[in-house]
Design a protein around this motif. Structure first.
Motif, mmCIF file in Angstrom:
data_model
loop_
_atom_site.group_PDB
_atom_site.id
_atom_site.type_symbol
_atom_site.label_atom_id
_atom_site.label_comp_id
_atom_site.label_asym_id
_atom_site.label_seq_id
_atom_site.Cartn_x
_atom_site.Cartn_y
_atom_site.Cartn_z
ATOM 1 N N ASP A 47 0.802 -1.225 0.000
ATOM 2 C CA ASP A 47 0.000 0.000 0.000
ATOM 3 C C ASP A 47 0.831 1.269 0.000
ATOM 4 O O ASP A 47 0.275 2.365 -0.012
ATOM 5 C CB ASP A 47 -0.935 0.004 1.215
ATOM 6 C CG ASP A 47 -1.873 -1.193 1.208
ATOM 7 O OD1 ASP A 47 -2.459 -1.471 0.145
ATOM 8 O OD2 ASP A 47 -2.012 -1.852 2.247
ATOM 9 N N TYR A 135 -11.121 -11.121 0.486
ATOM 10 C CA TYR A 135 -11.620 -11.018 -0.891
ATOM 11 C C TYR A 135 -13.010 -11.651 -1.015
ATOM 12 O O TYR A 135 -13.919 -11.067 -1.614
ATOM 13 C CB TYR A 135 -10.639 -11.694 -1.845
ATOM 14 C CG TYR A 135 -11.255 -12.084 -3.169
ATOM 15 C CD1 TYR A 135 -11.616 -11.111 -4.101
ATOM 16 C CD2 TYR A 135 -11.502 -13.425 -3.473
ATOM 17 C CE1 TYR A 135 -12.199 -11.471 -5.309
ATOM 18 C CE2 TYR A 135 -12.085 -13.779 -4.681
ATOM 19 C CZ TYR A 135 -12.430 -12.802 -5.588
ATOM 20 O OH TYR A 135 -13.022 -13.160 -6.777
ATOM 21 N N GLU A 138 -15.984 -9.569 0.260
ATOM 22 C CA GLU A 138 -16.268 -8.295 -0.390
ATOM 23 C C GLU A 138 -17.007 -8.483 -1.708
ATOM 24 O O GLU A 138 -16.928 -9.549 -2.332
ATOM 25 C CB GLU A 138 -14.957 -7.526 -0.635
ATOM 26 C CG GLU A 138 -14.230 -7.144 0.644
ATOM 27 C CD GLU A 138 -12.822 -6.642 0.395
ATOM 28 O OE1 GLU A 138 -12.247 -6.026 1.297
ATOM 29 O OE2 GLU A 138 -12.286 -6.900 -0.704
ATOM 30 N N TRP A 140 -17.186 -7.550 -5.493
ATOM 31 C CA TRP A 140 -16.302 -7.013 -6.513
ATOM 32 C C TRP A 140 -16.988 -6.819 -7.860
ATOM 33 O O TRP A 140 -16.447 -6.196 -8.756
ATOM 34 C CB TRP A 140 -15.089 -7.924 -6.687
ATOM 35 C CG TRP A 140 -14.071 -7.726 -5.615
ATOM 36 C CD1 TRP A 140 -13.931 -8.438 -4.463
ATOM 37 C CD2 TRP A 140 -13.078 -6.706 -5.573
ATOM 38 N NE1 TRP A 140 -12.909 -7.938 -3.705
ATOM 39 C CE2 TRP A 140 -12.356 -6.870 -4.366
ATOM 40 C CE3 TRP A 140 -12.718 -5.678 -6.425
ATOM 41 C CZ2 TRP A 140 -11.298 -6.035 -4.012
ATOM 42 C CZ3 TRP A 140 -11.675 -4.844 -6.066
ATOM 43 C CH2 TRP A 140 -10.973 -5.027 -4.865
ATOM 44 N N TRP A 144 -14.779 -8.366 -12.178
ATOM 45 C CA TRP A 144 -13.614 -8.708 -11.381
ATOM 46 C C TRP A 144 -13.680 -10.153 -10.889
ATOM 47 O O TRP A 144 -12.677 -10.874 -10.915
ATOM 48 C CB TRP A 144 -13.479 -7.760 -10.189
ATOM 49 C CG TRP A 144 -12.880 -6.438 -10.540
ATOM 50 C CD1 TRP A 144 -13.546 -5.244 -10.654
ATOM 51 C CD2 TRP A 144 -11.514 -6.166 -10.843
ATOM 52 N NE1 TRP A 144 -12.670 -4.245 -10.994
ATOM 53 C CE2 TRP A 144 -11.414 -4.775 -11.112
ATOM 54 C CE3 TRP A 144 -10.370 -6.943 -10.898
ATOM 55 C CZ2 TRP A 144 -10.209 -4.160 -11.449
ATOM 56 C CZ3 TRP A 144 -9.160 -6.336 -11.220
ATOM 57 C CH2 TRP A 144 -9.092 -4.957 -11.499
ATOM 58 N N SER A 148 -11.031 -13.511 -11.632
ATOM 59 C CA SER A 148 -10.239 -14.040 -10.514
ATOM 60 C C SER A 148 -10.209 -15.564 -10.542
ATOM 61 O O SER A 148 -10.975 -16.208 -11.265
ATOM 62 C CB SER A 148 -10.819 -13.548 -9.181
ATOM 63 O OG SER A 148 -10.841 -12.134 -9.138
ATOM 64 N N ARG A 182 1.218 0.470 -15.745
ATOM 65 C CA ARG A 182 -0.131 0.429 -15.197
ATOM 66 C C ARG A 182 -1.131 0.970 -16.209
ATOM 67 O O ARG A 182 -0.916 2.020 -16.815
ATOM 68 C CB ARG A 182 -0.212 1.241 -13.902
ATOM 69 C CG ARG A 182 0.578 0.628 -12.767
ATOM 70 C CD ARG A 182 0.337 1.373 -11.466
ATOM 71 N NE ARG A 182 1.076 0.778 -10.365
ATOM 72 C CZ ARG A 182 1.027 1.214 -9.118
ATOM 73 N NH1 ARG A 182 0.268 2.264 -8.819
ATOM 74 N NH2 ARG A 182 1.729 0.625 -8.170
ATOM 75 N N GLY A 185 -7.751 2.235 -14.888
ATOM 76 C CA GLY A 185 -8.722 1.323 -14.294
ATOM 77 C C GLY A 185 -8.111 0.132 -13.586
ATOM 78 O O GLY A 185 -8.826 -0.729 -13.081
ATOM 79 N N ALA A 186 -6.770 0.087 -13.519
ATOM 80 C CA ALA A 186 -6.111 -1.041 -12.853
ATOM 81 C C ALA A 186 -6.268 -0.920 -11.339
ATOM 82 O O ALA A 186 -6.242 0.171 -10.784
ATOM 83 C CB ALA A 186 -4.632 -1.087 -13.226
ATOM 84 N N ALA A 187 -6.446 -2.049 -10.675
ATOM 85 C CA ALA A 187 -6.545 -2.112 -9.218
ATOM 86 C C ALA A 187 -5.425 -2.994 -8.684
ATOM 87 O O ALA A 187 -4.897 -3.840 -9.414
ATOM 88 C CB ALA A 187 -7.898 -2.679 -8.803
ATOM 89 N N PRO A 188 -5.024 -2.816 -7.415
ATOM 90 C CA PRO A 188 -4.021 -3.719 -6.844
ATOM 91 C C PRO A 188 -4.525 -5.157 -6.867
ATOM 92 O O PRO A 188 -5.685 -5.418 -6.546
ATOM 93 C CB PRO A 188 -3.870 -3.211 -5.407
ATOM 94 C CG PRO A 188 -4.393 -1.819 -5.421
ATOM 95 C CD PRO A 188 -5.472 -1.793 -6.447
ATOM 96 N N VAL A 189 -3.678 -6.066 -7.270
ATOM 97 C CA VAL A 189 -4.035 -7.483 -7.350
ATOM 98 C C VAL A 189 -3.084 -8.275 -6.467
ATOM 99 O O VAL A 189 -1.862 -8.091 -6.524
ATOM 100 C CB VAL A 189 -3.960 -7.998 -8.800
ATOM 101 C CG1 VAL A 189 -4.102 -9.516 -8.851
ATOM 102 C CG2 VAL A 189 -5.052 -7.347 -9.641
#
Length: 202
Positions: A47, A135, A138, A140, A144, A148, A182, A185-189
């Motif tokens: 983070d 995960y 939540e 998503w 998403w 996954s 990056r 629209g990319a998120a941490p994976v």
């Protein structure tokens, strides 16, 4: 790597080298082997930089406890002050290394490292499970969740050399994506790789 990455444990003797990679030895492992310090390092890598107040809120601890552990990590070379963010009233901390390597087969031979190694590996596995649980709890959205994967294979038959080859290929694939620019629209994976032998039931 441009993305932060958690410790990559390996049982091999030949370890990946590169800028920003730190191989743990007995001394550094003993300095790191505490549940909260492991979580702090995972957070700073995943983070980004944070203050003791931010981390205290994140982990449900008081700032005095966090400050003590942060100083301990800094004294042992794991973190350093982020002077670009820091002020006279607020100290920001960042991870020194992008990746850490844990040479388990080497450390298991050192009696002084065994307790720390067991604690570290146990906490790492627990944190992996906690990330998956979070995960699943939540929402998503279909896009998403459809992208996954949670899976395991119990019927692979490999030699030690074959297992190492599989591990190295998986790491190469993940590193290629981690080093890519990056996209909008990319998120941490969170990518977790677990490949290990199992005892065959009679």
């Amino acid at each position: 790597m441009t993305a932060e990455q958690p410790t990559a444990p390996t049982s091999g003797e030949k370890l990946p080298k590169g800028e920003g990679t730190h191989t743990l030895d007995t001394r550094s492992l003993r300095a790191l082997a505490h549940p909260l310090r492991i979580k702090i390092m995972d957070s700073l890598r995943g983070d980004g930089p944070a203050t003791s107040a931010v981390l205290a809120t994140r982990f449900g601890e008081n700032t005095g406890t966090l400050s003590w552990h942060l100083r301990h990590l800094a004294e042992n070379g794991f973190i350093e002050e982020d002077e670009e963010r820091g002020t006279r009233r607020e100290r920001w901390w960042k991870a020194v290394h992008k990746t850490q390597v844990l040479p388990t087969s080497k450390l298991r031979k050192d009696p002084a490292a065994r307790a720390s190694l067991d604690l570290y590996l146990g906490q790492m596995v627990q944190d992996m499970a906690d990330h998956v649980t979070a995960y699943l709890a939540e929402e998503w959205g279909e896009e998403w969740e459809g992208a996954s994967l949670l899976a395991d294979w119990n019927d692979l038959r490999l030699t030690p050399a074959g297992l190492k080859s599989l591990r190295d290929e998986l790491m190469t694939v993940v590193n290629r994506y981690a080093e890519a620019p990056r996209e909008p629209g990319a998120a941490p994976v969170k990518a977790q790789i677990q490949v290990f032998p199992r005892r065959e039931r009679p």
